[in-house]
Design an enzyme around this catalytic site. Structure first.
Site: not given
Length: 644
Positions: A306-307
């Site tokens: 995920d960022k």
């Protein structure tokens, strides 16, 4: 002095040392006195067997007496364990050693009896010492568990046992005291040492609304904490539980060895008995939940991340306000954006509200309603007006055709690595605001180390737009980017990687990414301290917020599995060589036991390589980072970008 001797007397090395000294004394007596003080003893069959084997009968010398004593000292405990195992219908390796030692004694070969038991005792001591080290982590966790708590009851401070604290009760944490519960600070300030939970070496400042964990220590200040987790429901208790499970869980290779030994030991005894009857001659501060996950982690070839909060700091700030409407100005855009976001729990709401407060346009109340529009933004009703904050598709969904140039402005902000949000009131577009997050300093290094540890592909899965995600991905070295994803889309992306033949690890927060975490071969929770969902759902929980722990965990898994495979081959090759040697002749009991125990020592020493501190290996100098940046063409310093 007496206590030290008592500790050594009941330690792992007392029996091997005493047995070894008796063996040395036996050799010394033999050297000094030779054949003196000899006496031929025993029944006639025993004497005849000795004459057949050695040519001179069983001569019981003083040297033999010391050698027999060495065998008894080292072998007594082995025989006891063998008998206890037999009582529960289990044939253990101790039984093989006991039979070998007793058989050697009966045929008068006291040296072989002593050698067998002495070498086995050494192996047991080394194994026990190694296992004690592996259990030390659990012992340290148990040691930090709090015993007492000070609570407010009927307006008075009362000291009670930590397990007697009730949910929602106010606990007082004073300087130097252990935090007895998981909870939320309701009053006061202080510095908390969280090294036992997160590994963070520097005390963390805590103020109102911050969370604290049981087992951490106050290094200053005074806090009033509302208990949200007590007893077995604390982060520390869950960690201890998971460590216990991991120690009890057996890897596939370990289970194979157990199955192998279950049949191997009785088979060797039957073969030995058959050979005797036929011939007539009797002469192995990061949380991996179990072995299965450890083995799977060693096969990881693709990592999906995920960022927000993983590649970025997760603390966005408002950077741009672009006014577009003819009647709108900067403050007007910010005022309406803050009015809508006051009722939103989205991470991007906080920087908007903070900036509005600083510029004096913060809302005095909350909006009448707030409706999230998945993947597009939010719809709010504030001061009798409809407020939209989000993307161009959000405007299209609610029939706003003229965007007053908002799409162009949003594209420019996204190209700069910022998250654009268009602000519209009723049918008019007022402007666009841009929010940015900072790339974590160690994110590029994490990607580099993942590749160095054998990971072929690192993939970003984010709900953000492509321009924003590409700015982040290019800065940190991501191999593949998937954008504008809903939770179910992330699940599909992980499944697609698996269909391509990859063993996939998914890194997320354990809540929003739960479907993808469950689908991945290995689910990894970053910064899992305090998150019960992360501890329960993830296969690997990285308790601290250090990105470099991820490649370290994968590298450790690969090293561990390699060592396990090496040890299996060492054991199997030793067994085959000894069996061939027995049937070919020339392998005596002492030689066989010596080779066997030698292989055991090699296996133990090989496994002990995993105890080496690898921290030094994970810290690169600035010059090394600069060299890596030069080779890859990527910057050394972190860039500023956005969040998803």
């Amino acid at each position: 002095m007496a206590n030290a001797f008592r500790k050594w007397r009941y330690g792992n090395w007392f029996i091997p040392v005493v047995s070894g000294l008796l063996i040395l004394v036996s050799f010394g007596v033999e050297k000094l006195f030779g054949g003196s003080w000899n006496v031929t003893v025993g029944p006639q069959w025993w004497i005849d067997a000795g004459e057949h084997a050695h040519g001179s009968g069983h001569v019981f010398t003083l040297a033999n007496a010391f050698m027999l004593a060495a065998a008894i000292v080292a072998g007594y405990g082995i025989v006891v364990k063998a008998v206890r195992a037999l009582l529960v219908k289990f044939i253990s390796i101790d039984l093989l050693v006991s039979i070998a030692a007793i058989g050697a004694t009966l045929i008068g070969n006291f040296w072989e009896a002593a050698a067998v038991t002495f070498l086995f005792a050494i192996g047991h001591a080394l194994e026990a010492g190694t296992m004690n080290k592996t259990r030390a982590a659990l012992a340290e966790l148990v040691a930090v568990a709090p015993d007492v708590a000070v609570v407010m009851r009927d307006g008075e401070q009362v000291e009670i046992a930590a397990h007697q604290v009730r949910m929602g009760e106010i606990v007082l944490v004073k300087n130097g005291a252990k935090v007895p519960v998981d909870g939320q600070v309701v009053s006061g300030t202080g510095a908390i040492d969280e090294a036992s939970i997160t590994g963070e070496s520097i005390p963390v400042d805590k103020t109102k609304s911050d969370h604290v964990f049981a087992g951490t220590i106050s290094r200053g200040g005074f806090l009033q904490v509302m208990a949200t987790g007590i007893g077995a429901d604390t982060t520390l208790a869950r960690i201890i539980h998971r460590v216990e499970e991991a120690q009890d869980a057996k890897a596939k290779t370990q289970a194979f060895i157990d199955r192998f030994s279950k049949w191997y030991t009785p088979a060797v005894m039957v073969l030995a008995l058959a050979a005797g009857l036929i011939s007539g001659d009797v002469v192995l501060g990061i949380l991996i939940k179990g072995g299965e996950y450890l083995e799977t982690s060693a096969k990881i070839s693709a990592v999906a991340v995920d960022k927000t909060g993983t590649l970025t700091e997760g603390r966005p700030v408002l950077t741009d306000i672009v006014a577009l409407g003819p009647e709108a100005d900067r403050r007007e855009v910010l005022r309406w954006a803050a009015a809508a976001e006051a009722g939103s729990e989205h991470p991007l709401a906080r920087p908007i509200l903070d900036t509005a407060r600083e510029e004096g346009v913060a809302p005095e109340d909350i909006p009448e309603s707030v409706t999230p529009v998945v993947g597009k933004g939010i719809l709010a009703e504030a001061h009798g007006k409809r407020v939209l904050i989000g993307s161009v598709p959000l405007l299209e969904q609610y029939g706003i055709v003229n965007d007053a140039g908002a799409a162009v402005a949003a594209k420019k902000l996204a190209a700069a690595g910022k998250t654009p949000m268009i602000v519209a009131v009723d049918e008019s577009v007022l402007g666009v605001i841009g929010v940015a997050d900072t790339i974590r300093e160690d994110a590029p290094e994490m990607i580099r180390r993942l590749h160095a540890s054998g990971v072929q592909k690192v993939v970003m899965l984010t709900g953000d737009t492509r321009l924003v995600a590409e700015a982040i991905g290019e800065a940190v070295g991501i191999d593949e980017i998937h954008t504008s994803l809903l939770p179910e889309d992330k699940l599909d992306a992980v499944a697609r990687l698996q269909r391509e033949g990859h063993t996939v690890a998914m890194v997320g927060d354990g809540v929003n990414d739960a479907p993808a975490l469950a689908t991945a071969d290995i689910g990894v929770a970053m910064g899992a301290a305090g998150s019960a969902v992360a501890l329960e759902t993830a296969d690997i929980a990285l308790m601290g917020d250090n990105l470099l722990k991820l490649p370290e965990a994968i590298s450790l898994a690969k090293r561990t599995v390699n060592v396990m495979r090496q040890n299996i081959w060492i054991a199997l090759i030793t067994v085959v060589v000894l069996l061939v040697g027995v049937f070919a002749g020339g392998v005596t009991m002492a030689i066989g036991m010596l080779v066997h125990e030698g292989s055991v020592l090699i296996v133990i020493l090989n496994a002990m390589r995993l105890l080496r501190n690898t921290q030094g290996a994970t810290a690169l100098s600035r010059s090394e980072r600069a060299r890596a940046a030069h080779e890859t063409g990527r910057p050394v310093e972190p860039a500023t970008a956005q969040s998803s």
